[in-house]
Enzyme design. Structure first.
Site, PDB file in Angstrom:
ATOM      1  CB  ALA A  58      -1.019  -0.162   1.264  1.00  0.00           C
ATOM      2  CD  GLU A  59       4.958   4.226   3.771  1.00  0.00           C
ATOM      3  OE1 GLU A  59       5.544   4.863   3.561  1.00  0.00           O
ATOM      4  OE2 GLU A  59       4.646   3.376   4.558  1.00  0.00           O
ATOM      5  CB  THR A  60       5.362   0.077  -2.791  1.00  0.00           C
ATOM      6  OG1 THR A  60       6.144  -0.183  -1.636  1.00  0.00           O
ATOM      7  CG2 THR A  60       6.148   0.404  -4.045  1.00  0.00           C
ATOM      8  CB  SER A  63       5.252   6.358  -2.162  1.00  0.00           C
ATOM      9  OG  SER A  63       5.028   6.063  -0.700  1.00  0.00           O
TER      10      SER A  63
END
Length: 138
Positions: A58-60, A63
């Site tokens: 999710a963060e990848t 971002s």
């Protein structure tokens, strides 16, 4: 306008967490980023996809979406990540789709929905990024 996902992935620093997790970008536009990650190799001790692995995917994706909007004038860094895990994945691939909820000059917030190969939602995440004036020193 689509951005070449393979070209975007080549801008990542090799050998970092996204490589170790097997994360692949599938498509990149200003409206959404799609990517996937294998369940195998990213399980917790009881055989289920690790919740932290879902957070990494999710963060990848969030971002990358923030970078599409902020770069090259500003540099996005994660400020807050929250994940709600709905169901377990035990095999195959988990696919994520990140979409913007808010894009401003100094921050952006994105919703990332992860699904299993049957299209069932496994996780809903929200990522807020700070858009810095300078790239952090590494």
């Amino acid at each position: 306008m689509p951005i070449d996902a393979a070209e975007m992935q080549q801008t990542f620093t090799p050998g970092q967490l996204n490589d170790r997790m097997g994360i692949e970008l599938l498509s990149v536009t200003a409206d959404e980023v799609r990517g996937r990650m294998p369940v195998e190799g990213n399980r917790q001790p009881y055989g289920l996809l690790h919740g932290g692995a879902s957070g990494v995917l999710a963060e990848t994706l969030g971002s990358v979406l923030a970078a599409v909007h902020a770069l090259p004038e500003r540099f996005p860094v994660g400020l807050e990540l929250s994940c709600t895990h709905h169901r377990a994945a035990t095999e195959g691939w988990v696919t994520g789709v990140a979409r913007p909820l808010h894009v401003g000059r100094s921050t952006s917030t994105h919703e990332i929905v992860l699904t299993d190969e049957q299209g069932r939602r496994t996780c809903t995440a929200k990522l807020t990024c700070l858009h810095r004036d300078t790239r952090p020193q590494v």
